[in-house]
Structure formats: C-alpha cells, structure tokens
Design a protein around this motif. Structure first.
Motif, PDB file in Angstrom:
ATOM      1  N   ASN A 342     -18.034-118.855 -41.253  1.00 20.22           N
ATOM      2  CA  ASN A 342     -17.057-118.498 -40.217  1.00 20.22           C
ATOM      3  C   ASN A 342     -15.771-119.303 -40.323  1.00 20.22           C
ATOM      4  OD1 ASN A 342     -17.952-120.982 -39.479  1.00 20.22           O
ATOM      5  ND2 ASN A 342     -18.648-120.402 -37.440  1.00 20.22           N
ATOM      6  N   GLY A 343     -15.545-119.954 -41.453  1.00 29.74           N
ATOM      7  CA  GLY A 343     -14.287-120.673 -41.659  1.00 29.74           C
ATOM      8  C   GLY A 343     -14.271-122.100 -41.164  1.00 29.74           C
ATOM      9  N   VAL A 344     -15.433-122.703 -40.854  1.00 30.11           N
ATOM     10  CA  VAL A 344     -15.480-124.109 -40.433  1.00 30.11           C
ATOM     11  C   VAL A 344     -15.003-124.977 -41.595  1.00 30.11           C
ATOM     12  CG1 VAL A 344     -16.965-125.996 -39.696  1.00 30.11           C
ATOM     13  CG2 VAL A 344     -17.353-123.683 -38.824  1.00 30.11           C
ATOM     14  N   PRO A 345     -13.966-125.825 -41.398  1.00 29.76           N
ATOM     15  CA  PRO A 345     -13.435-126.600 -42.513  1.00 29.76           C
ATOM     16  C   PRO A 345     -14.297-127.818 -42.835  1.00 29.76           C
ATOM     17  CG  PRO A 345     -12.240-127.113 -40.518  1.00 29.76           C
ATOM     18  CD  PRO A 345     -13.203-126.019 -40.161  1.00 29.76           C
ATOM     19  N   VAL A 346     -14.194-128.278 -44.066  1.00 27.70           N
ATOM     20  CA  VAL A 346     -14.920-129.482 -44.487  1.00 27.70           C
ATOM     21  C   VAL A 346     -14.453-130.680 -43.671  1.00 27.70           C
ATOM     22  CG1 VAL A 346     -15.368-131.035 -46.414  1.00 27.70           C
ATOM     23  CG2 VAL A 346     -15.231-128.564 -46.816  1.00 27.70           C
ATOM     24  N   TRP A 347     -13.122-130.797 -43.506  1.00 30.28           N
ATOM     25  CA  TRP A 347     -12.556-131.900 -42.711  1.00 30.28           C
ATOM     26  C   TRP A 347     -12.389-131.409 -41.286  1.00 30.28           C
ATOM     27  CZ3 TRP A 347     -10.131-136.571 -44.979  1.00 30.28           C
ATOM     28  CH2 TRP A 347      -9.588-137.423 -44.009  1.00 30.28           C
TER      29      TRP A 347
END
Length: 438
Positions: A342-347
């Motif tokens: 769902n587009g959760v970023p690594v940072w």
C-alpha cells in the motif's frame, strides 16, 4: 603502608597499564588466545589498574578540596555544607572570555579572575601531559558551566547557597560542540573532564551455558577481554572575529564567540567520527554489506540485513540507531517496504527505520566511488554506547591580529583535546555503495 602522592599513583598506574597491555598481546605473535595462566596474569593486572583508578579519583578529590580551601574555589566557604564560597561567586560571575582575548591582542598580561582561571587550566594541562602554545588563553569548560546547587534545584530556598550569583546563561565550547554533533543524537558515550591517558577493558566473549546432569562435571568457560587506550589529541579550528565584537563584554557576545567556535569544532568531530566508522566497517570484520560491483539502489531487505549482522555478532544489546545522509533518507522515503503493497515507505514519517530511530547528517558522505559508480552514499547501524568520545581539559584560544588585518578582523584559533574509539568494531555495520538517484 605509606600514603602515596597523586603523582606516585599516576606513575604506578601507567606502569601497570603498560604491563596489562603487554600481557594481553602475549598470544598475538602466534595468533592464539591467551592460556588460562596468561589470562589470569592479564586479569590480575587489570584489577590493579582499576584499584589504582579508585585511589586516583580519591586523591584528586582531596587535592581539589584542599586547593579550593586555600584559594577560595568551590568547597572553601565558611560553612562545610555550602558549595559556593565568596571566591567561587567572584570567579564564576566575573570571568570574561572576551576580556581575556582582548588582553592578548593588546599584549597585556591577564589579571584578576582571568589570570586565576588561566593558572587553573595550565595546571590541568600539565597534569594531562598536554602541551599548550604558551601564548593563548586557556579555559576549563567547567568554569563557563559552573552551577551552584540552587541552579540545579538541589535546595528548597533560592539563593541560600549562592547559586543565583552564578551566570547561568554561559556555556562552554565543549558542551556546545557535543550538542551540535550527530554523535550526541545517536547516543555515543561522551566522557568529559578526563585527565591523563586511559585504558578501557572490553568484553569480547560471553560464557557458554552448559546443560548438565545432577553430578556431571562442567567445563570452565573463559570470558575474554581486550583493552584499548585513549590519549588526548589536539584538534583545532580558525574563526574570524571583528575587534569591535570582541570589545563587547556582555554574556550574549561571549556566547556568540564561544558558539561560533563550538559549532566549527563539532563539524570536525562529526567528520572524524564518520571517517572512523568507514574504516571499521570492512569485509574483513564481516560487518560490511556490498550492494554491487559499482554500487546499487538500497531496499528494505538491505536495511534489515544490517540489523542481522550486528545481532549475529551478539552485539545487539543496547539501543541501536541508523545514521545516514539526506540523500539516502530521501531515497528510502520514496521506496516501498515491499513492492506491490500500500505504499508504506521504508523510512517512516517519524524518522524510524526498521523499528529503530534514524538520524540524518550530511557529514555522512555522498561522494564515495566504487568501480565505475560515483556519488555513492553510506548507511550505518550501530550500538552507539560502544562509541567512546573522550574530552580532556578545556579549550585553548590563540588570537592572531595580523593575518586578517586588511579586513579589520582577528582570527581565533581554538585548540580542543579529544579522542574517539569504537570499543567494539562489530557493534557497527554499514553499507557504503548506495546509489541515491531518485
């Protein structure tokens, strides 16, 4: 047993520390661990060093107290339970760094409080084996940071211990320097007010837990230690200041000068720390992850792999934090943890990376070259309590009114004395071939 002087204790400690260092290296030539007897010799010497350290601390405290009573420094008040004597109040409220620097510009000898502070700092430098320029102003950082007990809220009645007479607004260069380093943010272990050369023991192995029957004999398992030494090393910076600014005697103007110097020194400390980290993360130590022959983009798996490396060395036993630059941060903020999610970023938005806090500083390089790859960046994960930063004495200021005379400016060279060392190299892991092109 005759009482030993502080000098005798320091001399004896130096000999014992040298003997312990020699004993710890007995097996080096044969690339082997110490035998039980050899390790016992080393451990006994280490115990003697620690015992001497305790005696030295006691001797220093007694010496400082007795000197204070004679000279009007802290502890010399009429009442034994007062931490601020009349002399201490005069010293702390009256010292003016700009006045001392201006006296040097004009070729005048220091007098009054400034002369007393100079004598204190020069005595500490001699004790630490630090060679000063001889024509500068030297200030122990604690002089600018001194606090009465009232200031630190240790009494119920404001002013009853003279604390209100201490200028609370002043800061020392070393304190400003520490506050402006990423090392302070990641939680490196700062040790201030050090004296002399120090030897630190480092536990390298853990005991093996054995499962035994009721009467089965167990095997002894050794806990092996290494040690490392830290000595004060000079670091300097040059800061241009106008004479008109130096004439100002207000606390604000003194803080302006001190802050300018402290921030400049902090950048040197940051750069030195990064250089040290880049040196200790190597394939030889097993704590370097390579992304590609010419570098490559980074993803979530690579970030987690750093954690696995440190945990594999059994060194994930403190608060870990990531450290990188703004380019890697930007790249990871636009990279999904898993492709197709769902587009959760690594940072994360709260500066969390793989569940750990992440710090960004552009002192971490983004111009590394590997193969044909250029402008590559680095990322570190570390147990930062294992990164030791030692600060000795205070700061020496040497003023030059010739070099920048055509600009009507003075140049202040500030010498500070510090050293740093990663106690355990494997408490740190890193990547230094990250492509950050968005």
């Amino acid at each position: 047993m005759a009482k030993k002087t502080l000098k005798e204790l320091l001399d004896e400690r130096a000999l014992k520390a040298e003997a312990a260092d020699t004993a710890s290296k007995v097996g080096d030539a044969e690339s082997r661990n110490l035998t039980p007897d050899e390790f016992k010799t080393f451990n006994d010497l280490l115990g003697e060093v620690r015992a001497l350290d305790e005696q030295i601390v006691q001797a220093r405290a007694i010496e400082a107290f007795q000197a204070g009573r004679a000279q009007g420094f802290p502890g010399g008040g009429e009442s034994g339970n007062r931490d601020t004597s009349a002399g201490d109040q005069r010293d702390m409220s009256g010292y003016n760094l700009n006045k001392a620097l201006l006296a040097k510009v004009d070729g005048r000898a220091l007098d009054g409080v400034e002369a007393e502070v100079q004598q204190m700092a020069e005595a500490r430098a001699r004790e630490d084996g630090i060679k000063l320029n001889g024509n500068g102003v030297v200030v122990l950082d604690e002089v600018l940071q001194k606090r009465g007990q009232t200031v630190t809220l240790q009494t119920a009645n404001p002013g009853d211990q003279g604390g209100l007479l201490v200028p609370k607004q002043m800061q020392g260069v070393l304190g400003i320097m520490q506050a402006n380093t990423f090392l302070d943010k990641v939680g490196a272990r700062f040790m201030t007010g050090l004296s002399g050369d120090l030897v630190f023991p480092v536990q390298e192995t853990t005991p093996v837990i054995q499962e035994l029957t009721e009467i089965e004999e167990g095997d002894d398992t050794e806990v092996l230690f290494s040690s490392f030494e830290m000595k004060p090393q000079r670091r300097f910076t040059n800061v241009p200041i106008s004479r008109q600014l130096l004439i100002q005697s207000s606390i604000d103007m003194q803080n302006f000068v001190i802050t300018a110097i402290g921030v400049a020194l902090s950048q040197k400390m940051n750069a030195e720390a990064v250089a040290h980290l880049l040196t200790i993360i190597t394939s030889g130590n097993g704590n370097l992850i390579s992304l590609g022959t010419n570098g490559d983009a980074i993803d979530y798996n690579d970030v987690v792999a750093l954690e696995a490396l440190i945990e594999g060395f059994d060194h994930l036993r403190g608060e870990a934090k990531y450290l990188t630059n703004s380019k890697v941060k930007a790249k990871l903020k636009t990279t999904q943890i898993f492709t197709g999610t769902n587009g959760v970023p690594v940072w994360g938005g709260d500066d969390v990376l793989n569940g750990y806090r992440a710090i960004s500083s552009n002192i971490v390089p983004s111009n590394i070259t590997k193969g044909t790859g250029t402008n590559l960046s680095a990322l570190f994960l570390g147990i930062w309590s294992d990164f030791m930063v030692g600060l000795w004495g205070g700061t020496e200021y040497i003023i030059d009114h010739i070099t920048l005379k055509k600009k009507a400016q003075l140049e202040i060279t500030a010498n500070a004395f510090w050293n740093m060392k990663a106690a355990r190299a494997k408490s740190f892991a890193g990547i230094k071939d990250i492509v950050t092109t968005l």
